[in-house]
Design a protein around this motif. Sequence first.
Motif, PDB file in Angstrom:
ATOM      1  N   LEU B  66       0.730  -1.295   0.155  1.00  0.00           N
ATOM      2  CA  LEU B  66      -0.132   0.071  -0.276  1.00  0.00           C
ATOM      3  C   LEU B  66       1.038   1.075  -0.351  1.00  0.00           C
ATOM      4  CD1 LEU B  66      -3.004   0.906   0.131  1.00  0.00           C
ATOM      5  CD2 LEU B  66      -2.341   1.285   2.586  1.00  0.00           C
ATOM      6  N   ALA B  67       0.516   2.412  -1.064  1.00  0.00           N
ATOM      7  CA  ALA B  67       1.416   3.679  -1.039  1.00  0.00           C
ATOM      8  C   ALA B  67      -0.162   5.052  -0.671  1.00  0.00           C
ATOM      9  CB  ALA B  67       1.471   3.317  -2.669  1.00  0.00           C
ATOM     10  N   GLY B  68       0.314   5.905   0.437  1.00  0.00           N
ATOM     11  CA  GLY B  68      -0.143   6.283   0.514  1.00  0.00           C
ATOM     12  C   GLY B  68       0.263   7.572   0.254  1.00  0.00           C
ATOM     13  N   ARG B  69      -0.597   8.882  -0.021  1.00  0.00           N
ATOM     14  CA  ARG B  69      -0.411   9.558  -1.153  1.00  0.00           C
ATOM     15  C   ARG B  69      -0.939  10.913  -0.394  1.00  0.00           C
ATOM     16  NH1 ARG B  69      -2.176  13.865  -4.173  1.00  0.00           N
ATOM     17  NH2 ARG B  69      -0.542  15.402  -5.596  1.00  0.00           N
ATOM     18  N   PHE B  70       0.090  11.599   0.551  1.00  0.00           N
ATOM     19  CA  PHE B  70      -0.446  12.985   1.440  1.00  0.00           C
ATOM     20  C   PHE B  70       0.142  14.112   0.917  1.00  0.00           C
ATOM     21  CE2 PHE B  70      -1.308   9.600   4.834  1.00  0.00           C
ATOM     22  CZ  PHE B  70      -1.028   8.902   3.865  1.00  0.00           C
ATOM     23  N   GLY B  71      -0.884  15.623   1.232  1.00  0.00           N
ATOM     24  CA  GLY B  71      -0.619  17.074   0.518  1.00  0.00           C
ATOM     25  C   GLY B  71       0.490  17.671   1.592  1.00  0.00           C
ATOM     26  N   SER B  72       0.391  16.513   2.955  1.00  0.00           N
ATOM     27  CA  SER B  72       1.796  17.567   3.319  1.00  0.00           C
ATOM     28  C   SER B  72       2.888  16.619   4.155  1.00  0.00           C
ATOM     29  CB  SER B  72       1.430  18.193   4.680  1.00  0.00           C
ATOM     30  OG  SER B  72       0.072  17.692   5.734  1.00  0.00           O
ATOM     31  N   ALA B  73       3.597  17.375   4.821  1.00  0.00           N
ATOM     32  CA  ALA B  73       4.891  16.166   5.803  1.00  0.00           C
ATOM     33  C   ALA B  73       3.961  15.892   6.191  1.00  0.00           C
ATOM     34  CB  ALA B  73       5.910  16.592   5.616  1.00  0.00           C
ATOM     35  N   SER B  74       3.740  16.200   7.249  1.00  0.00           N
ATOM     36  CA  SER B  74       2.661  16.528   8.919  1.00  0.00           C
ATOM     37  C   SER B  74       1.788  14.865   8.646  1.00  0.00           C
ATOM     38  CB  SER B  74       2.092  17.708   8.872  1.00  0.00           C
ATOM     39  OG  SER B  74       2.719  18.917   9.523  1.00  0.00           O
ATOM     40  N   ALA B  75       0.649  14.969   7.343  1.00  0.00           N
ATOM     41  CA  ALA B  75      -0.193  13.783   7.357  1.00  0.00           C
ATOM     42  C   ALA B  75       0.748  12.443   7.375  1.00  0.00           C
ATOM     43  CB  ALA B  75      -1.064  14.222   6.124  1.00  0.00           C
ATOM     44  N   ALA B  76       2.353  12.358   6.131  1.00  0.00           N
ATOM     45  CA  ALA B  76       2.772  11.359   5.769  1.00  0.00           C
ATOM     46  C   ALA B  76       3.191  10.602   7.259  1.00  0.00           C
ATOM     47  CB  ALA B  76       3.388  11.941   4.802  1.00  0.00           C
ATOM     48  N   LEU B  77       4.154  11.824   8.115  1.00  0.00           N
ATOM     49  CA  LEU B  77       4.589  11.471   9.023  1.00  0.00           C
ATOM     50  C   LEU B  77       3.582  10.803   9.972  1.00  0.00           C
ATOM     51  CD1 LEU B  77       7.219  11.553   9.961  1.00  0.00           C
ATOM     52  CD2 LEU B  77       7.230  13.809  11.267  1.00  0.00           C
ATOM     53  N   ILE B  78       2.740  11.796  10.566  1.00  0.00           N
ATOM     54  CA  ILE B  78       1.393  10.938  11.341  1.00  0.00           C
ATOM     55  C   ILE B  78       0.830   9.338  10.844  1.00  0.00           C
ATOM     56  CG2 ILE B  78      -0.454  11.391  12.092  1.00  0.00           C
ATOM     57  CD1 ILE B  78      -0.324  14.097  12.190  1.00  0.00           C
ATOM     58  N   TYR B  79       0.667   9.444   9.242  1.00  0.00           N
ATOM     59  CA  TYR B  79       0.583   8.020   9.218  1.00  0.00           C
ATOM     60  C   TYR B  79       1.758   6.825   9.404  1.00  0.00           C
ATOM     61  CZ  TYR B  79       0.177   4.470   5.837  1.00  0.00           C
ATOM     62  OH  TYR B  79      -0.147   2.797   5.122  1.00  0.00           O
ATOM     63  N   LEU B  80       3.692   7.508   9.326  1.00  0.00           N
ATOM     64  CA  LEU B  80       3.804   6.714   8.936  1.00  0.00           C
ATOM     65  C   LEU B  80       4.239   6.201  10.887  1.00  0.00           C
ATOM     66  CD1 LEU B  80       6.444   5.537   8.525  1.00  0.00           C
ATOM     67  CD2 LEU B  80       7.655   7.820   8.822  1.00  0.00           C
ATOM     68  N   GLY B  81       3.983   7.344  11.461  1.00  0.00           N
ATOM     69  CA  GLY B  81       3.621   6.985  12.806  1.00  0.00           C
ATOM     70  C   GLY B  81       3.192   5.940  13.488  1.00  0.00           C
ATOM     71  N   GLN B  82       1.707   6.146  13.302  1.00  0.00           N
ATOM     72  CA  GLN B  82       0.445   5.015  13.449  1.00  0.00           C
ATOM     73  C   GLN B  82       0.640   3.642  13.576  1.00  0.00           C
ATOM     74  OE1 GLN B  82      -2.763   7.566  12.765  1.00  0.00           O
ATOM     75  NE2 GLN B  82      -2.814   8.546  14.428  1.00  0.00           N
ATOM     76  N   ALA B  83       1.698   3.600  11.625  1.00  0.00           N
ATOM     77  CA  ALA B  83       1.819   2.395  11.165  1.00  0.00           C
ATOM     78  C   ALA B  83       2.669   1.206  12.004  1.00  0.00           C
ATOM     79  CB  ALA B  83       1.886   2.709   9.589  1.00  0.00           C
ATOM     80  N   ARG B  84       4.055   2.435  12.196  1.00  0.00           N
ATOM     81  CA  ARG B  84       5.049   1.807  12.802  1.00  0.00           C
ATOM     82  C   ARG B  84       4.055   1.259  14.265  1.00  0.00           C
ATOM     83  NH1 ARG B  84      10.647   4.988  11.486  1.00  0.00           N
ATOM     84  NH2 ARG B  84      11.018   3.484   9.557  1.00  0.00           N
ATOM     85  N   ALA B  85       3.640   2.100  14.631  1.00  0.00           N
ATOM     86  CA  ALA B  85       3.212   2.117  16.358  1.00  0.00           C
ATOM     87  C   ALA B  85       1.540   0.379  16.079  1.00  0.00           C
ATOM     88  CB  ALA B  85       2.060   2.506  16.685  1.00  0.00           C
ATOM     89  N   ALA B  86       1.438   0.080  14.836  1.00  0.00           N
ATOM     90  CA  ALA B  86       0.335  -0.964  14.859  1.00  0.00           C
ATOM     91  C   ALA B  86       1.270  -1.966  14.310  1.00  0.00           C
ATOM     92  CB  ALA B  86      -0.769  -0.649  13.374  1.00  0.00           C
ATOM     93  N   GLY B  87       2.611  -1.798  14.385  1.00  0.00           N
ATOM     94  CA  GLY B  87       3.706  -2.994  14.070  1.00  0.00           C
ATOM     95  C   GLY B  87       3.806  -3.458  12.440  1.00  0.00           C
ATOM     96  N   TYR B  88       3.827  -2.197  11.982  1.00  0.00           N
ATOM     97  CA  TYR B  88       3.920  -2.237  10.817  1.00  0.00           C
ATOM     98  C   TYR B  88       4.707  -1.161  10.199  1.00  0.00           C
ATOM     99  CZ  TYR B  88       0.299  -5.722   9.929  1.00  0.00           C
ATOM    100  OH  TYR B  88      -0.462  -6.526  10.680  1.00  0.00           O
ATOM    101  N   GLY B  89       4.927  -1.524   8.727  1.00  0.00           N
ATOM    102  CA  GLY B  89       6.242  -0.439   8.361  1.00  0.00           C
ATOM    103  C   GLY B  89       7.520  -0.146   8.893  1.00  0.00           C
ATOM    104  N   SER B  90       8.391  -1.536   8.756  1.00  0.00           N
ATOM    105  CA  SER B  90       9.511  -1.159   9.206  1.00  0.00           C
ATOM    106  C   SER B  90      10.003  -1.560   8.194  1.00  0.00           C
ATOM    107  CB  SER B  90       9.891  -2.855   9.569  1.00  0.00           C
ATOM    108  OG  SER B  90       9.455  -3.741   8.831  1.00  0.00           O
ATOM    109  N   ASP B  91       9.026  -1.694   6.481  1.00  0.00           N
ATOM    110  CA  ASP B  91      10.153  -1.499   5.409  1.00  0.00           C
ATOM    111  C   ASP B  91       9.380  -0.703   4.642  1.00  0.00           C
ATOM    112  OD1 ASP B  91       7.856  -3.960   3.487  1.00  0.00           O
ATOM    113  OD2 ASP B  91       7.402  -2.262   4.968  1.00  0.00           O
TER     114      ASP B  91
END
Lengths: 209, 582
Positions: B66-91
């Motif tokens: 899955l690739a998420g497209r975000f209009g701002s860096a903040s949104a992208a960073l929040i998404y990344l943080g939550q994905a990692r917190a859920a146990g995904y996003g290591s790659d």
Amino acid sequence: MPDADLLRHAAACYHTAGQPAEAARCLALAGAHRQAGDEFAELGLDRAAADQYVLAGEPELAGWRLVHHAGDPSAARAVLAATDGHSAVRRAVVLTRCDVAEGVRRPPLLDTFRAVCALLSGADATAEARQAEEWAIALAEQTRRYDQAALVFAAAVRGGRWGAVDRWAEWSRRVLRTELTLPPLPSAPADARPPEEIDPMDVTGPLSL
Amino acid sequence: MSDPFSRQVEPIPADQLPSRASGRTAPDDPSDDGYEVDDYQFDDEARAEEPGSRAADPVPAPVVDLAGRFGSASAALIYLGQARAAGYGSDVRILRPASGPAWWVAGTLPLDLGRELVAAVGGRAYVESGGRLWPDTGWGPPPAPGAARGGLDLGTLTDADLTELVRVAGLRAVALGVAPAEAIVLLRGEHASGLVQRALELGLSVSHQLVRLEPLFEGPPTGRQGAVARTTTLTAMRLTAGKGTLPPSLLVALANDPFVTVCRVAVGGRLLVEAGFASPLPDDQLAALVDTDAWLLAGPGAGCARLTWIGEASDAAGLARLADDYPLTPASGSDDPPVHLSVPAVRIVPARAHGIPVDAVLLEGDDLETLPALLEGHPLADIAILVQGRDRHLLTAAGGLLERLAIGEPLRAVGPGPLYVPIGYRFRPRIPAAARRRLFGQDERTAVVALPEGAVAFDLSRHEPVWTLWVGPLPDIDPQLPVEAIETLAAIEVELTPELPKPAPPKEPPTAGRRARDWIARLAGRGQREASERRSWRDEAWDAEVAGNLPAAAELFSRHGEPLRAAHLYERAALEADRFRR
């Protein structure tokens, strides 16, 4: 012996000596502001009593004393606006009494009485409910809403407030000049069956609301 | 005729219930149009009767790229943080287009989770397949390749660094929140002593250490974060609360100080974030990026930097400096004379007085002639005592007179003990109780009245009941005894008159003659005054009062039914103690 204890002893002695004003003064010095306020109230010194109630952290008491006894609704409003109290219901009663005193058109009487009834029907603190009942009855008398007074007393009776029946009877004699007759308190009728024995499809029994 | 309402309602037999397993209604229902419904069945029993039927296992969500497209860096960073917190996003890969502000975050995770996370931050989800990114519908199965028009070539996106994403996302302002137990303040050395002094006054532990700051980001500052332009060295003050948290008012004051940067300490000190700011990425994930001793993330005032601690932390109490020209000198062994202080003399000055009870009255010489007329028949005559002086006299009572008389100067007892001042006057300067006793010397034997023109002292051992002013000698008393008894008594007295020293006679039991003689002597006023005169409780109360033990005196009055005097003494005791504490 600490100062407050000495002053309390002095207050007790002044009381015994028949000088309640001095006793109240000593109680105020001792920091027993609630007791001092009660003493001043008994002496009819309403503003002094209100000042003590404010110091005791009882702005609703102070407000009621100012508006209902001293006839100063603006001072009562000022006291309530300046401090946070403990009871929204009592605050509402005081503010409604201020509206009545100032001749406000259509004061929120019914809402206030409804709130008092809800308080009396609940399991809230006895002292607060007792005061709310007393003030609501006084408000009802002031506005000649004896129907609301009856509702308030009825809520107190249903809520199991101690002495409510006697207070209602005394009020009825004093204000309505009539003896109070109350129906028996809610209990199971003689031919009632326990709920588990009633067949929900059996419609031959008496209708009940 | 049976009662139509007395029928029992019977349940519908199970075989007559419509089964929807095949999507059909009742077998003989003419309205059956073959409409297929989903496999969900309402009648579990009917489904269980079908051969081979069993409860369907929940279908797991497919895991996709899955690739998420975000209009701002903040949104992208929040998404990344939550994905990692859920146990995904290591790659995860951070991607940027050739132009535009969009940010892409690509990784492998369950489709439903990814959809939810992307939608929560306002992004758009794409599924990668065959080197292209296909827009996701947001529901149902993942988009099949070629099912939708377009599809973005993944090769048009370039990889970006997570640190760059953090830099561009910047910091957001947050409320200071609950005060922490520890904070680090970065400041220049010339501002350190003031902070140390204030922190020590508040009871905080303070340590300091030098720290080197190097620029964290290479790009220009964006948003609310600043940038450290060059390597610099600052002082780091670590404030630690002894118990509880740091004072919130101190943190607010430091946050508003433009010369210091107060930071909260995160992840064991590897991350310092300026108070009032936060990154969209959680602290623990940010700390994973730290490649030096610590990172500083701060607003435009301080900027973001890599921190390197220099040396060891040491107690900062030594930074509190003494005032200028404040040398240490030895206290003893000096030959200089002691310092003489100019202190104001004690004066008795007028003061407001209202409703103060009268404890005593100071009388002039000729007032004594008027006193009997005032007090004869008055209740005070029973308890008032008079101490006569040379040309002035003191009238008082145990527990105070508590009444205004028409003569004399009314006095109030200020204590401790019998020290009086006129009502409507006070000491200036105000004197504590221990000082009053030391200055005026009043005690159980001496009463002192402090007047504006001077003080007068009275000897309390000379006190007498006030009624002695108008009560003279008693009239003669004629003892009514028979003549024979009087003659017998006279003969006994003659016989018992001692002539020579004789051995002490054995004690004789009191005879009727001796008892009668004593009685006559008392009536006639003859005989010596008894050394130990019978004392009353009022005398004990007076003794306790002049000794300064007012509660004991009050207790006596209370016990003997004089509550007014008891109240007065209790109140005096409370006020004297309060004046002493002030």
